[in-house]
Motif scaffolding. Structure first.
Motif, short mmCIF file in Angstrom:
data_model
loop_
_atom_site.label_atom_id
_atom_site.label_comp_id
_atom_site.label_asym_id
_atom_site.label_seq_id
_atom_site.Cartn_x
_atom_site.Cartn_y
_atom_site.Cartn_z
N UNK A 287 0.85 -1.19 0.00
CA UNK A 287 0.00 0.00 0.00
C UNK A 287 0.88 1.24 0.00
N UNK A 288 0.53 2.19 -0.84
CA UNK A 288 1.21 3.49 -0.85
C UNK A 288 0.13 4.56 -0.77
N UNK A 289 0.28 5.41 0.23
CA UNK A 289 -0.64 6.54 0.39
C UNK A 289 0.18 7.82 0.21
N UNK A 290 -0.46 8.84 -0.32
CA UNK A 290 0.23 10.12 -0.53
C UNK A 290 -0.60 11.23 0.08
N UNK A 291 0.09 12.16 0.72
CA UNK A 291 -0.54 13.34 1.29
C UNK A 291 0.13 14.55 0.64
N UNK A 292 -0.66 15.39 0.01
CA UNK A 292 -0.14 16.59 -0.64
C UNK A 292 -0.21 17.75 0.34
N UNK A 293 0.89 18.47 0.44
CA UNK A 293 0.97 19.58 1.39
C UNK A 293 1.68 20.76 0.74
N UNK A 294 1.24 21.96 1.08
CA UNK A 294 1.93 23.18 0.66
C UNK A 294 2.68 23.70 1.86
N UNK A 295 3.97 23.91 1.70
CA UNK A 295 4.80 24.38 2.81
C UNK A 295 5.93 25.23 2.28
#
Length: 135
Positions: free
Chosen positions: A20-28
């Motif tokens: 399983x691969x999960x991705x979380x997109x974040x602006x920083x």
């Protein structure tokens, strides 16, 4: 959860293989990530790292369901990897090779929505406790 992730059972519910691969997109802001490099830059160039950039935080889960292996990764969108002369993307690639630093940066991004400055760089004079208190 990314396409292609799977859980495969071989009869017994406790005998499953995880991929399983999960991705979380974040602006920083990349300023914490680039803190060591910023100290050697002129003050005019330092501001460029303060802008919000897109980052992707990956969680990979593999192995058996009874003893999963967790790992993390950082990346930038493919069409943005060359931004700021590729310096930020290069630093992200370096961090991906340093497990302790990678874990610290991933948790900082997930919890604080910002990068944790490297020790000895501007912004860490008060130490970890000061950084946490300020956030």
């Amino acid at each position: 959860i990314m396409e292609g992730s799977s859980v495969v059972w071989a009869g017994d519910p406790m005998d499953a293989d995880l991929d399983i691969t999960a991705v979380y997109n974040v602006e920083a802001s990349a300023s914490g990530l680039m803190a060591a490099q910023i100290t050697s830059q002129s003050s005019g160039n330092m501001g460029q790292f303060r802008q919000e950039l897109d980052f992707m935080v990956y969680l990979r889960i593999g192995g058996e369901i009874s003893a999963p292996r967790l790992s993390f990764g950082l990346d930038r969108p493919e069409d943005e990897q060359g931004a700021l002369s590729g310096q930020v993307y290069g630093r992200v690639q370096q961090i991906n090779q340093q497990e302790n630093e990678l874990n610290k940066q991933v948790f900082s991004l997930l919890v604080l929505n910002r990068f944790f400055p490297s020790s000895g760089s501007p912004g860490t004079e008060g130490g970890t406790l000061s950084f946490a208190r300020d956030n």
